[in-house]
Design an enzyme around this catalytic site. Sequence first.
Site: not given
Length: 206
Positions: A13, A83, A119, A152, A163
């Site tokens: 996104k 969300r 990532r 992260r 998540r």
Amino acid sequence: MHLILIGPPGSGKGTQAKKIAKEFHLDHISTGDLLRNNPDLTKEQKELLNSGKLIPDMMMLDIVKARLNKCHGRGWILDGYPRTIAQAHLLENALEDGTVKVLYFTLDTKELVDRITGRLSCPACGSVFHKITRPPKKDNLCDNCGEPLIHRKDDTEEVIKKRLDTYFTYTDPVVKYYQDKNRFYNIACGNKHSIDEIFETIKDKL
């Protein structure tokens, strides 16, 4: 133009939002970045964020409204909000013009976990790389600004699975809510589709 981007973490996104914003001259508003860069978060709220849990709805609405007010009438992209179905209703009631288009990013769950755990993010310019599929030209340095890249704290497999569980539990009703409003577009974003191919699909939809 007002856009909402819905999709699980790691679906691309943010990458596509930047391209859309540049193409259509829109403000890109990433709620994840708003939260991570918010100095007013309490210790409890930071723990919620780092554990992959949701921030309370009214707090999120206040943060989002404050940022939307800075658009001064320009078009915008909301990346990562709403969300929950409650957030969707609150947002619609808060907007003077409630007309939005929704892009829904879809891909396989295993691909998501692989993407996110590998990532690498640039804290300076927001660029995103991947250890395997999109490594930086120089080890752990951003191609665009040269700053050191980070992995992260919320990009571990354990947190990612939490998540995703949270995402599918709370966001599926949001998807149905916007599907019923007839301004909803499915965007396939699995690994067989390149970033540019996905962007061309989005431009065609819009």
